[in-house]
Motif scaffolding. Structure first.
Motif, short mmCIF file in Angstrom:
data_model
loop_
_atom_site.label_atom_id
_atom_site.label_comp_id
_atom_site.label_asym_id
_atom_site.label_seq_id
_atom_site.Cartn_x
_atom_site.Cartn_y
_atom_site.Cartn_z
N ILE A 219 0.87 -1.18 0.00
CA ILE A 219 0.00 0.00 0.00
C ILE A 219 0.89 1.22 0.00
N SER A 220 0.58 2.14 -0.85
CA SER A 220 1.36 3.36 -0.92
C SER A 220 0.43 4.55 -0.72
N SER A 221 0.85 5.47 0.12
CA SER A 221 0.06 6.69 0.30
C SER A 221 1.03 7.86 0.42
N ASN A 222 0.54 9.01 0.08
CA ASN A 222 1.37 10.20 0.10
C ASN A 222 0.52 11.34 0.66
N SER A 223 1.13 12.16 1.48
CA SER A 223 0.39 13.25 2.10
C SER A 223 1.31 14.44 2.31
N GLU A 224 0.76 15.61 2.15
CA GLU A 224 1.49 16.84 2.46
C GLU A 224 0.61 17.68 3.36
N ILE A 225 1.17 18.11 4.45
CA ILE A 225 0.44 18.97 5.38
C ILE A 225 1.11 20.33 5.36
N ILE A 226 0.32 21.34 5.17
CA ILE A 226 0.85 22.69 5.10
C ILE A 226 0.16 23.53 6.16
N LEU A 227 0.95 24.15 7.01
CA LEU A 227 0.40 25.08 8.00
C LEU A 227 0.17 26.39 7.28
N GLU A 228 -1.10 26.79 7.18
CA GLU A 228 -1.43 27.98 6.42
C GLU A 228 -1.29 29.27 7.22
N LYS A 229 -1.69 29.23 8.48
CA LYS A 229 -1.74 30.48 9.22
C LYS A 229 -1.67 30.20 10.71
N VAL A 230 -0.98 31.06 11.42
CA VAL A 230 -0.93 31.00 12.87
C VAL A 230 -1.43 32.34 13.37
N LYS A 231 -2.37 32.29 14.31
CA LYS A 231 -2.96 33.52 14.82
C LYS A 231 -3.00 33.44 16.34
N LYS A 232 -2.55 34.49 16.98
CA LYS A 232 -2.62 34.56 18.44
C LYS A 232 -4.04 34.91 18.84
N VAL A 233 -4.53 34.23 19.87
CA VAL A 233 -5.86 34.50 20.38
C VAL A 233 -5.81 34.57 21.90
N ALA A 234 -6.78 35.24 22.44
CA ALA A 234 -6.93 35.32 23.90
C ALA A 234 -8.39 35.04 24.22
N LYS A 235 -8.72 33.76 24.21
CA LYS A 235 -10.10 33.35 24.44
C LYS A 235 -10.10 32.35 25.59
N VAL A 236 -11.13 32.44 26.41
CA VAL A 236 -11.26 31.55 27.55
C VAL A 236 -12.57 30.78 27.40
N ILE A 237 -12.46 29.46 27.28
CA ILE A 237 -13.65 28.62 27.24
C ILE A 237 -14.10 28.40 28.68
N THR A 238 -15.33 28.76 28.96
CA THR A 238 -15.82 28.61 30.33
C THR A 238 -16.82 27.46 30.47
N ILE A 239 -17.46 27.07 29.38
CA ILE A 239 -18.45 25.98 29.41
C ILE A 239 -18.39 25.23 28.09
N GLU A 240 -18.52 23.90 28.16
CA GLU A 240 -18.67 23.10 26.96
C GLU A 240 -19.98 22.32 27.07
N GLY A 241 -20.73 22.34 26.00
CA GLY A 241 -21.97 21.57 25.94
C GLY A 241 -21.81 20.47 24.91
N TYR A 242 -22.33 19.29 25.22
CA TYR A 242 -22.23 18.15 24.32
C TYR A 242 -23.63 17.81 23.81
N PHE A 243 -23.75 17.72 22.50
CA PHE A 243 -25.05 17.48 21.87
C PHE A 243 -24.97 16.23 21.01
N SER A 244 -26.07 15.52 20.95
CA SER A 244 -26.20 14.36 20.07
C SER A 244 -27.59 14.43 19.46
N GLU A 245 -27.65 14.27 18.17
CA GLU A 245 -28.93 14.44 17.49
C GLU A 245 -29.02 13.49 16.30
N MET A 246 -30.20 12.98 16.07
CA MET A 246 -30.48 12.23 14.85
C MET A 246 -31.14 13.22 13.89
N TYR A 247 -30.63 13.27 12.69
CA TYR A 247 -31.04 14.24 11.70
C TYR A 247 -31.55 13.47 10.49
N ASP A 248 -32.77 13.73 10.07
CA ASP A 248 -33.38 13.02 8.95
C ASP A 248 -33.39 13.95 7.74
#
Length: 183
Positions: free
Chosen positions: A20-49
């Motif tokens: 098996i042969s595979s080839n991949s290239e990963i390129i970092l496009e952009k780095v941006k400094k941020v100052a964000k604080v996550i205070t809450i995470e909500g987890y959702f699960s849904e069936m979508y028709d």
């Protein structure tokens, strides 16, 4: 003859390696400094028709899919919108314009179940992209209606209190203009 054919086939199968042969290239496009604080995470699960058909809901004109969407919605504050001013003489840190909590990110996974295509109506890559976008938007709307924002607002107070503790440890004091209230 059949046995000889089977033995040769088995010998070839056991003596040869699957390659098996595979080839991949990963390129970092952009780095941006941020100052964000996550205070809450909500987890959702849904069936979508999902159902799509031309004029008549007959099986030859209909395509449909049952989709499970699992998502994590991160809510918090973007500190880039706040103003931090330090007065070194009085050793006071002033925090103003703390923003209200907002959705900082939505990470979601989609699992497709029961994909059915009609004879004259089949799925295209654009359809799958549209389903993905619709599912993410539906999760966003559900999160906006949930109590995640009020919980995140209470957590903002904890973040500010943490700033105060760190500052007081270094001999500084912190004065906060206002902490936004969430209804």
């Amino acid at each position: 003859m059949v046995v000889l054919g089977y033995l040769i086939s088995d010998w070839i199968h056991t003596r040869t390696e699957k390659r098996i042969s595979s080839n991949s290239e990963i390129i970092l496009e952009k780095v941006k400094k941020v100052a964000k604080v996550i205070t809450i995470e909500g987890y959702f699960s849904e069936m979508y028709d999902y159902k799509d058909f031309y004029n008549f809901d007959w099986s030859i004109f209909r395509k449909k899919a049952l989709i499970r969407v699992k998502a994590r919605v991160s809510v918090g504050i973007n500190l880039e919108k706040a103003t931090f001013t330090a007065d070194e003489k009085s050793k006071t840190l002033y925090i103003k314009n703390i923003p209200k909590p907002e959705i900082l990110s939505i990470d979601h996974d989609i699992d497709y179940y029961d994909i059915t295509e009609g004879t004259f109506n089949s799925f295209t890559p654009e359809d799958f992209n549209k389903i993905n976008e619709d599912a993410k938007e539906h999760i966003r709307q559900t999160a906006l209606k949930s109590d995640l924002f009020s919980q995140a607002g209470h957590q903002v107070e904890d973040v500010v209190n943490t700033f105060k503790v760190f500052a007081e440890t270094a001999g500084w004091k912190v004065e906060v203009d206002t902490i936004p209230l969430i209804n």
